[in-house]
Design a protein around this motif. Sequence first.
Motif, PDB file in Angstrom:
ATOM      1  N   ALA A 664       0.832  -1.200   0.000  1.00 53.52           N
ATOM      2  CA  ALA A 664       0.000   0.000   0.000  1.00 53.52           C
ATOM      3  C   ALA A 664       0.871   1.257   0.000  1.00 53.52           C
ATOM      4  N   GLU A 665       2.084   1.119   0.562  1.00 47.50           N
ATOM      5  CA  GLU A 665       3.015   2.249   0.547  1.00 47.50           C
ATOM      6  C   GLU A 665       3.721   2.373  -0.800  1.00 47.50           C
ATOM      7  N   GLY A 666       3.365   1.526  -1.729  1.00 42.45           N
ATOM      8  CA  GLY A 666       3.953   1.617  -3.060  1.00 42.45           C
ATOM      9  C   GLY A 666       5.226   0.823  -3.234  1.00 42.45           C
ATOM     10  N   LYS A 667       5.469  -0.109  -2.315  1.00 37.24           N
ATOM     11  CA  LYS A 667       6.690  -0.895  -2.419  1.00 37.24           C
ATOM     12  C   LYS A 667       6.434  -2.164  -3.248  1.00 37.24           C
ATOM     13  N   THR A 668       7.466  -2.617  -3.913  1.00 38.95           N
ATOM     14  CA  THR A 668       7.401  -3.914  -4.582  1.00 38.95           C
ATOM     15  C   THR A 668       8.137  -4.900  -3.688  1.00 38.95           C
ATOM     16  N   VAL A 669       7.400  -5.878  -3.193  1.00 40.21           N
ATOM     17  CA  VAL A 669       7.925  -6.707  -2.119  1.00 40.21           C
ATOM     18  C   VAL A 669       8.279  -8.110  -2.595  1.00 40.21           C
ATOM     19  N   MET A 670       9.437  -8.551  -2.162  1.00 47.61           N
ATOM     20  CA  MET A 670       9.814  -9.941  -2.387  1.00 47.61           C
ATOM     21  C   MET A 670       9.818 -10.609  -1.017  1.00 47.61           C
ATOM     22  N   MET A 671       9.122 -11.730  -0.918  1.00 50.03           N
ATOM     23  CA  MET A 671       9.067 -12.453   0.352  1.00 50.03           C
ATOM     24  C   MET A 671       9.866 -13.736   0.198  1.00 50.03           C
ATOM     25  N   ILE A 672      10.721 -13.996   1.158  1.00 48.29           N
ATOM     26  CA  ILE A 672      11.470 -15.243   1.131  1.00 48.29           C
ATOM     27  C   ILE A 672      11.116 -16.019   2.384  1.00 48.29           C
ATOM     28  N   GLY A 673      10.492 -17.150   2.196  1.00 48.61           N
ATOM     29  CA  GLY A 673      10.028 -17.917   3.351  1.00 48.61           C
ATOM     30  C   GLY A 673      10.083 -19.395   3.071  1.00 48.61           C
ATOM     31  N   ASP A 674       9.582 -20.190   4.026  1.00 48.13           N
ATOM     32  CA  ASP A 674       9.652 -21.613   3.752  1.00 48.13           C
ATOM     33  C   ASP A 674       8.416 -22.382   4.191  1.00 48.13           C
ATOM     34  N   GLY A 675       7.767 -21.950   5.241  1.00 46.10           N
ATOM     35  CA  GLY A 675       6.755 -22.819   5.834  1.00 46.10           C
ATOM     36  C   GLY A 675       5.336 -22.464   5.458  1.00 46.10           C
ATOM     37  N   LEU A 676       4.409 -23.228   6.018  1.00 46.21           N
ATOM     38  CA  LEU A 676       2.995 -22.965   5.783  1.00 46.21           C
ATOM     39  C   LEU A 676       2.596 -21.612   6.354  1.00 46.21           C
ATOM     40  N   ASN A 677       3.291 -21.190   7.412  1.00 46.56           N
ATOM     41  CA  ASN A 677       2.949 -19.904   8.015  1.00 46.56           C
ATOM     42  C   ASN A 677       3.276 -18.746   7.084  1.00 46.56           C
ATOM     43  N   ASP A 678       4.163 -18.978   6.130  1.00 41.96           N
ATOM     44  CA  ASP A 678       4.507 -17.925   5.174  1.00 41.96           C
ATOM     45  C   ASP A 678       3.614 -17.968   3.946  1.00 41.96           C
ATOM     46  N   ALA A 679       2.741 -18.980   3.856  1.00 40.09           N
ATOM     47  CA  ALA A 679       1.979 -19.192   2.623  1.00 40.09           C
ATOM     48  C   ALA A 679       1.206 -17.951   2.203  1.00 40.09           C
ATOM     49  N   GLY A 680       0.557 -17.293   3.171  1.00 34.14           N
ATOM     50  CA  GLY A 680      -0.216 -16.099   2.840  1.00 34.14           C
ATOM     51  C   GLY A 680       0.680 -14.979   2.361  1.00 34.14           C
TER      52      GLY A 680
END
Lengths: 787, 68
Positions: A664-680
């Motif tokens: 919403a702040e206009g950022k382009t975000v890359m998420m690096i995760g591994d588990g089900l908790n990061d799925a969303g």
Amino acid sequence: MEIKHQDKIFCCQGCKTVYEILHENDLTYYYDIQNAPGISPKEIEGKYDFLENESIVNKLLEFNDGGTQVVSFLIPSIHCSSCIWILENLNKLFPDVKSSQVNFPEKTVRITMAGSEKSLKNLVILLSRIGYEPYISLEDSEKKEKKKDRSLIYKLGIAGFAFGNIMFLSLPEYFVEYDFWLDKFKPFFRWIMFAFSLPVVFYSASGYFISAYKGLRSRILNIDVPIAIGIVALFVRSTLDIVMDWSTGLFDSLAGLLFLLLLRKFFQQRTYSYLSFERDYKSYFPIAVTRLTKNENDVDTEEQIEVNDVKKGDRLLIRNNEILPVDAILMKGKALIDYSFVTGEAEPIVKKSGDRLFAGGKQQSGNIEVSVLKPVSQSYLTQLWSNDVFQKDYKSSFQSITDGISRRFTAVLLTIAVVATTVWLFIDSAKAFEVFSAILIVACPCAIALAAPFTHGNLLRIYGRAKLYLKEAPVLEKMAKVDTIVFDKTGTLTTNQKNVVTYEGVELTQYEKELLTGTLRASNHPLSRSLYTILSNSNIQMPEEFHETIGKGIEGKYKKHTIRVGSYDFVDAGKRKDENESPNRTEVHISTNENYRGCFVFINEYRTGIKEVFEELQPKETVVLSGDNDGERAYLEKILPSGTAMYFRQKPDDKLNFIKNLQAEGKTVMMIGDGLNDAGALKQSDVGIAVAENTNVFTPACDGIMEAYQFPKIASFLELATRGRKIIIWAFMFSLFYNIIGLSFAVTGNLKPVVAAILMPLSSISIVVFTTMMTTRAGKKLKLEKN
Amino acid sequence: MTIIYMLLAVSVLVAVIFFVAFIYSVKSGQYDDTYTPSVRMLFDDELVKEYTSKKINKTSKELSKQIK
């Protein structure tokens, strides 16, 4: 550790067992194909009892008429040609199997059996025993109609077929000015060319018309609009040419253009068929659980039921290493639940009878009995998938670099066409139509349309070789724009392995050390296993007596010596000191002969090169988002650059919303995760990358899967995407140059079919060569490719 | 020279036959897995010994015993 047996060397006992079985059946050719094949099998304990349940079996079987069964298994451990061989010779090991066929890229085996439903369980056990354990999950219970979309291959085939044939027929006219016989056959040749072009225009090109129509309807001038205009112009102009007997037409250019355009689609379509980027909790959860029901004599009977049939109030038996698929209350047994994959908590949690357990945890010590609170679809974890992110396809709204350029390009093109035609109407009105159609034809942005896909295609291959598997090409363009990178902690910044950093307390004697390793060896607790691997160099004394108290510790006796290993309470028999025990560390305490000795302190092992990765990523914004407690905040602050924000105790929803706020702040975000908790969060982010120690095991839905050991290369990966973007822009310049040459022919009314036939493929092919060379060079420069 | 009509017809016919063969091969799934068959082919080189059916039965019985 190597085991020698009959002049052959095996990596493990399992491989040797397999060899013996195979040797007895004269199947040793397996070992001639590849040296040291096979994988060591894992232990099995009543794990496949659910295959006795008929309704589950029937859901797994693709076909069953009582006498013949067909079943497909996903076997992640298929990895070499020997695997294909052994699996296709299953009928020699298991008489019920009639035939089996491996699909290596998809890592599946399709088995035809002539037996009963009961053979399936034995077959699965046999497979597990020889090291090819099938991966059976809840996802398998939902039969998906597997329809392969092969229309692109048909379209490509038709375009190629027509292209070749039309080329033959049009060649004579290119090189001969006048010939009596040629003049006589000309109409015949031309109408055959026309006939060949019909399926190309009406079938092969249909995708472009549909896409252009959809684009126009939603008021977007995508790249397919000028392409569709070009195709129509080519076809109408050529047909008029032969009807009015003006010239031979441009049918060869038409078919060639479509062949190249479809070829790029084909290249772009190729992905990694054995990786799944769409997985949700269903492929992580088991297909069945053990339900306990009381019979008339008030004795518990075990029954295997489907996970989807579990109701509130059911009592379930969860075995060691099984995943709990529902929210439940612990009734019996000591639970030690590993939630690392679900919540990001690094340590297994001890639960007592009456405690609430959440779905997705993995039981790690013995069997437990639970009472179901909520069925699968309503559990705390699976609720995450009802979030809007998983319903809508956010990513489709993304405007690619090609579409951006094509919008301006189409506008300019149409202006030129209109202006030039008007001018010609005054000079020579007979030529006006020819010029108009020639402009539309020659400006057809074939080269522009090819630039991005071929750059992306080659980049995807470079990434693939560097063990970052991306889902599709648009991900690359988004990667080039990323300005904020969010990291999960557990499993992403840390490895799954634990390492001892310190031993605190009285120095252990050599004898005590030997006794300790011997005792640890007998235990299956994850901490025991880790400790054992670290200490295993010393001489081992096996204890004569061994006792494990689940959730507490282990006790070993050897020649009057007793050793206790485990929690502080267990070891020191309640004589607790007033020392402040830090809640954020994991300690394994040791006492010998009732004397407290000391403890081993475990900390999470961080991946090598984290510090460097974060430094290289500057000035991009970096964030650490962890589901774990903030016990390691101080350590992280020490090693990471000062600008790194850190948030702890983040629930799966919090992570998702955090990403949403950044966007919403206009950022382009890359998420690096591994588990089900990061799925969303992975789904919400612009680029979601899942880190996997082993790409065969479960990874949540994402845009790309990265092998964990490539973690230090993240900055290079991002840099390559940025360079890829630059290469595309260069390729656009290049193809615009060709367009200007072509337009200069067209505007002056000099576009002969032979010029178009040379210019159009030449521009396309040189663009392909240019992008391929440049991307390979970029890959080498960033050391992602070998020289 | 009217033989050209005939020759062209034949050449187009041959081309169409190959084209139909291509469509058929795609439809029957021959291009779905382009790797495994290349390996499977090599297994044909295996020297096949005569199996004594007793032997096979013996081991498979042992295996099924173990499984049970």
